[in-house]
Design an enzyme around this catalytic site. Sequence first.
Site, PDB file in Angstrom:
ATOM      1  N   GLY A 321       0.838  -1.207   0.000  1.00 41.12           N
ATOM      2  CA  GLY A 321       0.000   0.000   0.000  1.00 41.12           C
ATOM      3  C   GLY A 321       0.866   1.248   0.000  1.00 41.12           C
ATOM      4  O   GLY A 321       0.564   2.234  -0.679  1.00 41.12           O
ATOM      5  N   TRP A 324       2.261   1.731  -3.393  1.00 38.25           N
ATOM      6  CA  TRP A 324       1.232   2.215  -4.329  1.00 38.25           C
ATOM      7  C   TRP A 324       1.308   3.741  -4.451  1.00 38.25           C
ATOM      8  O   TRP A 324       1.091   4.310  -5.520  1.00 38.25           O
ATOM      9  CB  TRP A 324      -0.158   1.804  -3.814  1.00 38.25           C
ATOM     10  CG  TRP A 324      -1.296   2.349  -4.642  1.00 38.25           C
ATOM     11  CD1 TRP A 324      -1.879   1.770  -5.733  1.00 38.25           C
ATOM     12  CD2 TRP A 324      -1.985   3.600  -4.452  1.00 38.25           C
ATOM     13  NE1 TRP A 324      -2.881   2.563  -6.231  1.00 38.25           N
ATOM     14  CE2 TRP A 324      -2.964   3.702  -5.461  1.00 38.25           C
ATOM     15  CE3 TRP A 324      -1.869   4.634  -3.526  1.00 38.25           C
ATOM     16  CZ2 TRP A 324      -3.827   4.783  -5.569  1.00 38.25           C
ATOM     17  CZ3 TRP A 324      -2.726   5.727  -3.641  1.00 38.25           C
ATOM     18  CH2 TRP A 324      -3.688   5.788  -4.647  1.00 38.25           C
ATOM     19  N   HIS A 325       1.687   4.393  -3.327  1.00 38.34           N
ATOM     20  CA  HIS A 325       1.730   5.851  -3.334  1.00 38.34           C
ATOM     21  C   HIS A 325       2.909   6.402  -4.133  1.00 38.34           C
ATOM     22  O   HIS A 325       2.833   7.514  -4.644  1.00 38.34           O
ATOM     23  CB  HIS A 325       1.806   6.393  -1.902  1.00 38.34           C
ATOM     24  CG  HIS A 325       0.543   6.250  -1.142  1.00 38.34           C
ATOM     25  ND1 HIS A 325       0.235   5.107  -0.449  1.00 38.34           N
ATOM     26  CD2 HIS A 325      -0.515   7.094  -0.986  1.00 38.34           C
ATOM     27  CE1 HIS A 325      -0.958   5.273   0.128  1.00 38.34           C
ATOM     28  NE2 HIS A 325      -1.428   6.451  -0.192  1.00 38.34           N
ATOM     29  N   GLY A 326       3.983   5.656  -4.188  1.00 37.74           N
ATOM     30  CA  GLY A 326       5.133   6.202  -4.896  1.00 37.74           C
ATOM     31  C   GLY A 326       6.243   5.188  -5.031  1.00 37.74           C
ATOM     32  O   GLY A 326       6.291   4.190  -4.309  1.00 37.74           O
ATOM     33  N   PHE A 469       0.403  10.336  -7.364  1.00 35.97           N
ATOM     34  CA  PHE A 469       0.355   8.895  -7.142  1.00 35.97           C
ATOM     35  C   PHE A 469      -0.377   8.208  -8.282  1.00 35.97           C
ATOM     36  O   PHE A 469      -0.523   7.045  -8.314  1.00 35.97           O
ATOM     37  CB  PHE A 469      -0.320   8.579  -5.803  1.00 35.97           C
ATOM     38  CG  PHE A 469       0.310   9.337  -4.657  1.00 35.97           C
ATOM     39  CD1 PHE A 469       1.686   9.509  -4.618  1.00 35.97           C
ATOM     40  CD2 PHE A 469      -0.446   9.898  -3.664  1.00 35.97           C
ATOM     41  CE1 PHE A 469       2.281  10.225  -3.596  1.00 35.97           C
ATOM     42  CE2 PHE A 469       0.139  10.612  -2.626  1.00 35.97           C
ATOM     43  CZ  PHE A 469       1.496  10.769  -2.599  1.00 35.97           C
TER      44      PHE A 469
END
Lengths: 469, 311
Positions: A321, A324-326, A469
């Site tokens: 997770g 997923w942001h970066g 993102f």
Amino acid sequence: MLFNSIEYLIFLPTVFILYWLLNKDLKKQNILLLIASYIFYAYWDWTFLSLIIYSSFIDYYIGLKIYETNSAKAKKNWLRLSLFSNLGLLAAFKYYNFFTESFAEMMLLFGWQVDHVTLNIILPVGISFYTFQTLSYTIDIYRDKLKPTKNIVAFFTFVSLFPQLVAGPIERASNLMPQIESVRKFKQKWFHDGIFQIAVGLFRKVVIADNLGVYVDSIYASPDVHNSSTLLLATIFYSYQIYFDFAGYSDIAIGSAKLLGFRFNQNFNLPYFSNSIADIWQRWHISLSSWLRDYLYYSLGGSRGTALFTFRNLMLTMILGGLWHGNTWNFAIWGAIHGLLLVGEKIIFSVLKIKNAGWFGYIYPFWVVLLSWVFFRAKDFEAAGVIIKKLIFFDFKIPFIGDTNAIVTGLSMLIIGMSLDLYLYRSKQELETLGRRLTPIKLGAVVSVIILLISLFYSTSNNFIYFQF
Amino acid sequence: MNKKQIINTLKLLGFIIVVSFIIDKIAYFTITKISDTVYSGQAIGKLNHYLAIKDTTKLIVFGSSRANHHIDVKKLNPSSYNMGVDGKFIAYSATLIKLLPKDVKQTVILHVDPNVAYREYYNREETKTLMVKYHTNAVIKEELDRAELTNPLQNFYWCIDYNGLVLGILKNAVFPKYDLEHYYGYDPMEVHSTQKEIFKKILERNDSIVCKTNLKLNPLFNTYLKEIESFCSNNNKKLITITTPLYIDKCPEDNNALRKILEDLNIEYHDYSNFFENKNSTDYWVDIAHMSNVGAEIFSEAIRKDLSIND
């Protein structure tokens, strides 16, 4: 197109008028939405529209194939193809450089110099959001929770619907597809909700978040030269900046959707009033955390095993997770910290046989999450290390203030924003349905005051944080 | 959407537009009334002060924070004002210079920063703070329209003129900071311990400096420079350009290139970038570009002798 742009101020009413002029013809309405959504996206970069169309087409086709096939093995293979296509897109556009650089660095640890090629890849806006959205569609069909649609326009509209296209909320097909495929009726209550939520969202974004961002940016640009109290202040500001930035974005998205007769799910539910870390994750970016829970955590086995097995799944889910942001290790560390916090909290609650930490539960989540934001915001691992070290070995010196006007504006607007949150929390109301509770005159007056506040205090900044993102 | 819903929707939107317009105007005129009484603070107060004294002052310094904090104008002329403002460059200065009276003999000292002159991207955004006079000053309105920095909604919502400035205006109205009788725009900076510490750390970092090789004058800078020169020569103003000291200037090429351009335009130029050279001390500095009150006093004394504009 940004929600806080003049272009959107023209775009949304235009779409709104045309859309409701066509309200007797669902097909034409959906075609209009599809075209409008593609224009919305193409305003940023039309070339990347092809990726959305590709992703839409793949999952439209695979969805039908999974449903038509009786063989479990074939169903699985179609699902694999969907996963491969969508995650492949993400891997290519978002993680290629991360993978190659990390591999080369790992080899260097063993003393092997590996030549690697990094590519100058532009990250297509919204790719992380729409790939997760289309993935949820095929996975739900695979799990027999959803029937695929044969209406290609409706499906393509589902993937690209402009209010949620570039930064969510990640709407599930089970919620959105039935709304797209059935006649929408204009509801005055929803219109009131939408207008109010858009106004509040803009205030949260361009007034609170962007004003706080001025200070945060100046301090995080050179963390090495600032003392502990300055860094603490900047990190506190950042924790509110990112909340109001993304919650504001979600408000505008949800409000815009409501004007068109769509009900999106709530994406933020006063996360800083949580009484545990687990509670935060049920209130923060709800569409992502529930996605990760339903499609990753449960797929890994969830809590159907030993405690150790559950903790492993929790850690993996949170690390992925985070990524997923970066595409940097900072995001992985941020996810890992949250994983550890969730695991630690579960263990402590289980040992003490409590469900929450009482009044203390309203204090510690904010402060521990605050530390994790350092990794989220710092430009690299080294900078994050410097900040964490200074926050741990606190020097108790006077913080650097810089532009007094910016800091006072940011703080005053933050107080207004948090007062609204406090009101919602104490009155147990949701922002999503607050507009309908106001009479038209009150609503008009409140929105006018918000417009005045925006005029007087908006700050110009580049983007919504979550666009990256 | 039925007829009733259309009417209700239009009613609500119309109501919002009308009420927000009225509230905006009430707020605008109230803030303007307060703002016009404010003479403290860099954004509004100093601008109001400038507008009040510009016609009767003999020498005025324009430029950025480096002009503001470095030049004690009273050492140059008893009838003087320092209109240097933090973060303001040539477009801001040019607009203010154009507000000077046409036939009064005055000296204009313009601080020019080669770093801005050769900046690839300079969009004159700093002139946005002049927005407070957008609806009340024709010259400023013309300049802001020309710079295309206004918000498209600004002609409807006038309060946008005061964007980001209201709290400062209120604070300065309630707690005026300056003694206007004696304030003349110069703001010397005393260094406090936190700032001193930050500066030392910056120096220890020993960041490498890459000098610009492609010295192409920014077209906007060039335009405004020519406009200032033209205004001054046609309106009885003596124009002097100056670059105040840096802690260390390792890139003299841009200064030399700018000197050449200014000479070609027949503009007097004094470059003090390396003023302290071997006599430098960290006590003279707040950061690498800004002198402390100690440094500024030494510097101002030196240019008083140098510029010879005491009459």
